[in-house]
Design a protein around this motif. Structure first.
Motif, mmCIF file in Angstrom:
data_model
loop_
_atom_site.group_PDB
_atom_site.id
_atom_site.type_symbol
_atom_site.label_atom_id
_atom_site.label_comp_id
_atom_site.label_asym_id
_atom_site.label_seq_id
_atom_site.Cartn_x
_atom_site.Cartn_y
_atom_site.Cartn_z
ATOM 1 N N GLY A 1 25.113 -23.062 -41.009
ATOM 2 C CA GLY A 1 25.609 -23.133 -42.576
ATOM 3 C C GLY A 1 26.236 -24.282 -42.935
ATOM 4 N N GLY B 1 25.681 -27.485 -43.201
ATOM 5 C CA GLY B 1 24.686 -28.622 -44.014
ATOM 6 C C GLY B 1 24.059 -29.385 -43.100
ATOM 7 N N LYS B 2 23.739 -29.071 -41.779
ATOM 8 C CA LYS B 2 22.893 -30.056 -41.131
ATOM 9 C C LYS B 2 21.852 -30.511 -41.614
ATOM 10 C CE LYS B 2 23.298 -27.118 -37.612
ATOM 11 N NZ LYS B 2 24.059 -26.122 -37.900
ATOM 12 N N SER B 3 20.979 -29.234 -41.960
ATOM 13 C CA SER B 3 19.275 -29.563 -42.257
ATOM 14 C C SER B 3 19.392 -30.261 -43.791
ATOM 15 C CB SER B 3 18.607 -28.222 -42.323
ATOM 16 O OG SER B 3 18.666 -27.479 -41.122
ATOM 17 N N THR B 4 20.527 -29.816 -44.250
ATOM 18 C CA THR B 4 20.434 -30.472 -45.911
ATOM 19 C C THR B 4 20.721 -31.906 -45.626
ATOM 20 O OG1 THR B 4 21.273 -28.457 -46.696
ATOM 21 C CG2 THR B 4 21.734 -30.321 -48.059
ATOM 22 N N GLY C 1 20.172 -26.080 -33.885
ATOM 23 C CA GLY C 1 20.486 -24.783 -33.979
ATOM 24 C C GLY C 1 21.904 -24.428 -34.237
ATOM 25 N N LEU D 1 31.027 -29.667 -46.895
ATOM 26 C CA LEU D 1 31.180 -28.624 -47.850
ATOM 27 C C LEU D 1 32.752 -28.636 -48.276
ATOM 28 C CD1 LEU D 1 29.666 -25.658 -45.707
ATOM 29 C CD2 LEU D 1 28.583 -26.808 -48.057
ATOM 30 N N ILE E 1 30.914 -34.746 -47.429
ATOM 31 C CA ILE E 1 29.777 -34.143 -48.209
ATOM 32 C C ILE E 1 30.536 -33.110 -49.016
ATOM 33 C CG2 ILE E 1 27.382 -33.103 -48.031
ATOM 34 C CD1 ILE E 1 27.541 -36.025 -47.570
ATOM 35 N N ARG F 1 30.887 -29.615 -51.379
ATOM 36 C CA ARG F 1 30.077 -28.594 -51.667
ATOM 37 C C ARG F 1 29.723 -28.587 -53.198
ATOM 38 N NH1 ARG F 1 29.663 -23.230 -50.377
ATOM 39 N NH2 ARG F 1 31.250 -23.391 -48.658
ATOM 40 N N ASP G 1 27.242 -26.898 -55.839
ATOM 41 C CA ASP G 1 26.680 -25.648 -56.212
ATOM 42 C C ASP G 1 25.770 -25.584 -57.423
ATOM 43 O OD1 ASP G 1 27.256 -24.149 -53.740
ATOM 44 O OD2 ASP G 1 29.141 -23.792 -54.659
ATOM 45 N N TYR H 1 23.717 -30.339 -54.085
ATOM 46 C CA TYR H 1 22.774 -30.088 -52.576
ATOM 47 C C TYR H 1 22.802 -28.723 -52.432
ATOM 48 C CZ TYR H 1 25.020 -34.959 -52.420
ATOM 49 O OH TYR H 1 25.164 -36.443 -52.718
ATOM 50 N N GLY H 2 23.586 -27.695 -52.944
ATOM 51 C CA GLY H 2 23.196 -26.433 -52.386
ATOM 52 C C GLY H 2 22.014 -25.859 -52.913
HETATM 53 N N1 LIG Z 1 26.913 -29.749 -49.891
HETATM 54 C C1 LIG Z 1 26.591 -28.692 -50.107
HETATM 55 N N2 LIG Z 1 26.963 -27.969 -51.253
HETATM 56 C C2 LIG Z 1 26.536 -26.547 -51.390
HETATM 57 N N3 LIG Z 1 25.803 -26.010 -50.716
HETATM 58 C C3 LIG Z 1 25.224 -26.592 -49.479
HETATM 59 C C4 LIG Z 1 25.712 -27.717 -49.131
HETATM 60 N N4 LIG Z 1 25.050 -28.035 -47.928
HETATM 61 C C5 LIG Z 1 24.211 -27.006 -47.675
HETATM 62 N N5 LIG Z 1 24.514 -25.937 -48.515
HETATM 63 C C6 LIG Z 1 23.762 -24.863 -48.717
HETATM 64 O O1 LIG Z 1 24.407 -24.081 -47.268
HETATM 65 C C7 LIG Z 1 23.443 -23.320 -46.816
HETATM 66 C C8 LIG Z 1 23.246 -23.756 -45.433
HETATM 67 O O2 LIG Z 1 22.970 -25.342 -45.220
HETATM 68 P P1 LIG Z 1 21.987 -25.783 -44.350
HETATM 69 O O3 LIG Z 1 20.771 -25.195 -44.240
HETATM 70 O O4 LIG Z 1 21.710 -27.080 -44.608
HETATM 71 O O5 LIG Z 1 23.100 -25.833 -42.896
HETATM 72 P P2 LIG Z 1 22.723 -25.966 -41.404
HETATM 73 O O6 LIG Z 1 24.032 -26.382 -40.733
HETATM 74 O O7 LIG Z 1 21.515 -26.534 -41.178
HETATM 75 O O8 LIG Z 1 22.532 -24.151 -41.111
HETATM 76 P P3 LIG Z 1 21.523 -23.589 -39.748
HETATM 77 O O9 LIG Z 1 22.603 -23.857 -38.539
HETATM 78 O O10 LIG Z 1 21.872 -21.904 -40.140
HETATM 79 O O11 LIG Z 1 20.356 -24.209 -39.574
HETATM 80 C C9 LIG Z 1 22.075 -23.554 -47.694
HETATM 81 O O12 LIG Z 1 21.852 -22.568 -48.453
HETATM 82 C C10 LIG Z 1 22.237 -24.851 -48.176
HETATM 83 O O13 LIG Z 1 21.583 -25.065 -49.515
#
Ligand SMILES: Nc1ncnc2c1ncn2[C@@H]1O[C@H](COP(=O)(O)OP(=O)(O)OP(=O)(O)O)[C@@H](O)[C@H]1O
Ligand SMILES: [Mg+2]
Length: 227
Positions: free
Chosen positions: A24, A26-29, A102, A162, A189, A191, A193, A198-199
């Protein structure tokens, strides 16, 4: 469209960037946005989703790429023993391969080690809270371990994610980490919402906004990878 001008030149054999960090963060985003920006800027870019099979939940990069045009292909996680070969195979000539991993829990799993030993750069996504700080140490320890056993190991940079509008916590974390010898990227980056933030961007085509945090990160990371 993007501020990747003059274009960053990536060496012919390409460069690989792994994104690691707690669930969570933000890696995938970030990777979805990087793919879009790099490809738009003329840097061929692909991604590999190296979440362990079974971890694959809703919200993966792979599923995002099925739903929206990210500008470049996303390949599924190969078998762990084949990761390093696949990393090389999927790296575009003169371009970038972003590797999604992961969640990094207390320590790295075998997939994390396989990925880290096959990339040039590791980006740790880190929200700037005191609780998160020792995660940087745990990633560094994993990289040190690779070095000790004579494996290839990547350079580590930290990306604060975030972050809040009030930059105080991020500034303090930045100072503490750089004081501790870590490299912290200038781009953070935040947060965001709100509806087009991005969220809420999962599953949608990432927007190219010149001068936005994702745009600036695409430039900074391309330069880091090319270095
Ligand atoms: N900059 C941001 N601002 C607000 N919300 C965000 C931001 N980046 C990601 N999110 C939200 O936070 C959640 C987790 O983001 P993301 O899937 O990119 O994280 P991750 O590191 O890939 O998590 P995982 O390890 O579970 O795969 C998602 O709901 C995403 O929409
Ligand atoms: Mg993810």
């Amino acid at each position: 469209m993007t501020t990747l001008t003059p274009p960053v030149v990536i060496p012919e054999q390409g460069r690989r960037i792994a994104f690691v960090g707690k669930g969570g963060t933000g890696k995938s985003t970030i990777i979805a946005h990087m793919l879009k920006h790099w490809n738009a800027a003329g840097i061929p870019a692909s991604a590999m989703d190296a979440d362990e099979p079974g971890d694959e939940e809703k919200g993966s990069l792979l599923e995002w790429s099925d739903e929206a045009d990210l500008g470049g292909p996303v390949y599924p996680a190969p078998n762990r023993s084949k990761v390093r070969d696949q990393l090389v195979k999927y790296t575009p000539e003169g371009g970038l391969l972003a590797v999604d991993t992961g969640a990094w829990n207390r320590k790295a799993g075998n997939m994390h080690f396989a990925v880290l030993s096959g990339v040039d750069l590791a980006v740790l996504t880190l929200p700037p809270t005191r609780m998160e700080m020792n995660r940087a140490g745990s990633v560094l320890a994993a990289i040190d371990h690779l070095e000790e056993v004579g494996a290839h190991f990547p350079r580590l940079v930290i990306c604060l994610t975030l972050t809040n509008a009030s930059a105080k916590a991020a500034d303090t974390t930045y100072r503490d980490l750089t004081g501790g010898g870590f490299t912290v990227l200038k781009t953070r980056i935040p947060r965001v919402d709100k509806e087009d933030g991005y969220g809420q961007s999962y599953g949608l085509e990432p927007q190219l906004v010149a001068g936005s945090p994702m745009d600036l990160l695409a430039v900074e990371l391309a330069k880091e990878a090319a270095a």
